[in-house]
Design a protein around this motif. Structure first.
Motif, PDB file in Angstrom:
ATOM      1  N   THR A 193     118.229  53.998  31.947  1.00 50.74           N
ATOM      2  CA  THR A 193     117.898  53.512  30.604  1.00 50.74           C
ATOM      3  C   THR A 193     116.657  52.628  30.634  1.00 50.74           C
ATOM      4  O   THR A 193     115.819  52.680  29.726  1.00 50.74           O
ATOM      5  CB  THR A 193     119.077  52.721  30.011  1.00 50.74           C
ATOM      6  OG1 THR A 193     120.232  53.557  29.958  1.00 50.74           O
ATOM      7  CG2 THR A 193     118.758  52.241  28.604  1.00 50.74           C
ATOM      8  N   ASN A 226     113.567  54.564  30.446  1.00 53.82           N
ATOM      9  CA  ASN A 226     113.288  54.873  29.042  1.00 53.82           C
ATOM     10  C   ASN A 226     112.521  53.724  28.392  1.00 53.82           C
ATOM     11  O   ASN A 226     111.500  53.935  27.715  1.00 53.82           O
ATOM     12  CB  ASN A 226     114.615  55.129  28.320  1.00 53.82           C
ATOM     13  CG  ASN A 226     114.467  55.341  26.823  1.00 53.82           C
ATOM     14  OD1 ASN A 226     113.382  55.514  26.299  1.00 53.82           O
ATOM     15  ND2 ASN A 226     115.590  55.314  26.118  1.00 53.82           N
ATOM     16  N   GLY A 258     110.518  59.090  28.222  1.00 52.12           N
ATOM     17  CA  GLY A 258     111.606  58.270  27.702  1.00 52.12           C
ATOM     18  C   GLY A 258     112.754  59.123  27.191  1.00 52.12           C
ATOM     19  O   GLY A 258     113.927  58.789  27.397  1.00 52.12           O
ATOM     20  N   ASP A 311     116.504  59.135  28.425  1.00 50.15           N
ATOM     21  CA  ASP A 311     117.568  58.888  27.456  1.00 50.15           C
ATOM     22  C   ASP A 311     118.678  59.924  27.595  1.00 50.15           C
ATOM     23  O   ASP A 311     119.861  59.609  27.438  1.00 50.15           O
ATOM     24  CB  ASP A 311     116.991  58.917  26.039  1.00 50.15           C
ATOM     25  CG  ASP A 311     118.008  58.540  24.976  1.00 50.15           C
ATOM     26  OD1 ASP A 311     118.698  57.522  25.164  1.00 50.15           O
ATOM     27  OD2 ASP A 311     118.113  59.257  23.969  1.00 50.15           O
ATOM     28  N   ASP A 317     115.921  52.704  23.004  1.00 47.76           N
ATOM     29  CA  ASP A 317     115.596  53.756  22.038  1.00 47.76           C
ATOM     30  C   ASP A 317     114.727  53.216  20.908  1.00 47.76           C
ATOM     31  O   ASP A 317     113.830  53.912  20.416  1.00 47.76           O
ATOM     32  CB  ASP A 317     116.879  54.349  21.459  1.00 47.76           C
ATOM     33  CG  ASP A 317     117.583  55.291  22.431  1.00 47.76           C
ATOM     34  OD1 ASP A 317     117.032  55.544  23.521  1.00 47.76           O
ATOM     35  OD2 ASP A 317     118.683  55.773  22.093  1.00 47.76           O
ATOM     36  N   THR A 354     111.132  53.052  22.346  1.00 49.52           N
ATOM     37  CA  THR A 354     110.517  54.345  22.667  1.00 49.52           C
ATOM     38  C   THR A 354     110.415  55.274  21.467  1.00 49.52           C
ATOM     39  O   THR A 354     109.404  55.969  21.301  1.00 49.52           O
ATOM     40  CB  THR A 354     111.318  55.041  23.781  1.00 49.52           C
ATOM     41  OG1 THR A 354     111.413  54.163  24.907  1.00 49.52           O
ATOM     42  CG2 THR A 354     110.646  56.338  24.218  1.00 49.52           C
TER      43      THR A 354
END
Length: 233
Positions: free
Chosen positions: A13, A16, A50, A54, A79, A82
């Motif tokens: 993560t 990401n 990313g 993810d 998230d 990104t």
């Protein structure tokens, strides 16, 4: 559980998150050459990295049974960077560098991360979104804006006019927080009957990108929305 094993998903993560940060940095260079090609293309690449991370962090969490509240929150924060902040900055910088843009118009692109943050916050407290989504997932938002800006850079100047951009922006922000049910891309098995919309979307992705290049991603997300309405999420 072994602490190393437990933190493998969180480490992915973080990749990401780092990719999102790099996408933002490169986006600030706009259309200038960076490492041999236009900087905004590097931003696209970092967002793609990313997106892969993810997917892999969730896959690793399921494979290792390494679920945690920390991982869930870290995933949402990554998230947002990104798939929310990075595409917003890409749009902001490319529009700012366009001589025909109204001075205030690029700033409206900051609604993209705002709507993305609301979408992720709602997702984290909504127990209904386990096998499908309510509202457009934020990675799809990033994919749309990559396709949108790529189409603009290929000569579709009208996409950054206020008459086109503002309605599209508001619709995209609404879609992320709408009651529209959209199917997940997670394959539980490879049976055609259980995954018909997913297989159709994969075929559409190949067709759109083969014919339209990166700009085809914009049409892919529009197709995804239509397909979700057809299959009712």
């Amino acid at each position: 559980m072994n602490p190393i094993k437990a933190n493998i998903p969180n480490s992915i993560t973080c990749i990401n998150l780092l990719a999102g940060c790099l996408a933002i940095i490169t986006a600030f260079h706009g259309n200038n050459l960076l490492w041999g090609m236009p900087a905004y293309l590097w931003a696209y690449i970092f967002i793609a990295i990313g997106a892969i991370a993810d997917f892999l962090d969730g896959f690793a969490a399921r494979a290792l049974h390494a679920y945690s509240n920390l991982g869930k929150e870290l995933d949402s924060l990554s998230d947002l960077v990104t798939f929310g902040v990075a595409p917003g900055i890409i749009v902001f910088n490319l529009m700012s560098g366009w001589t025909e843009a109204l001075q205030w118009l690029p700033w409206t692109a900051l609604l993209i991360p705002v709507a993305g943050a609301i979408r992720l916050a709602r997702f984290n407290i909504d127990t209904r979104q386990t096998t499908s989504f309510i509202g457009m997932p934020i990675p799809a938002n990033a994919i749309f804006w990559i396709g949108y800006t790529a189409t603009f850079m290929n000569g579709a100047d009208s996409l950054f006019s206020s008459f086109v951009f503002l309605p599209v922006l508001l619709i995209e922000c609404w879609l992320m927080n709408s009651p529209l049910r959209m199917f997940s891309l997670k394959f539980k098995n490879l049976k055609l009957k259980d995954n018909a919309p997913r297989f159709i979307l994969v075929a559409a992705a190949i067709a759109f990108c083969a014919t339209l290049g990166v700009g085809g991603l914009m049409w892919l997300i529009i197709f995804y929305i239509g397909l979700s309405i057809l299959f009712r999420g």
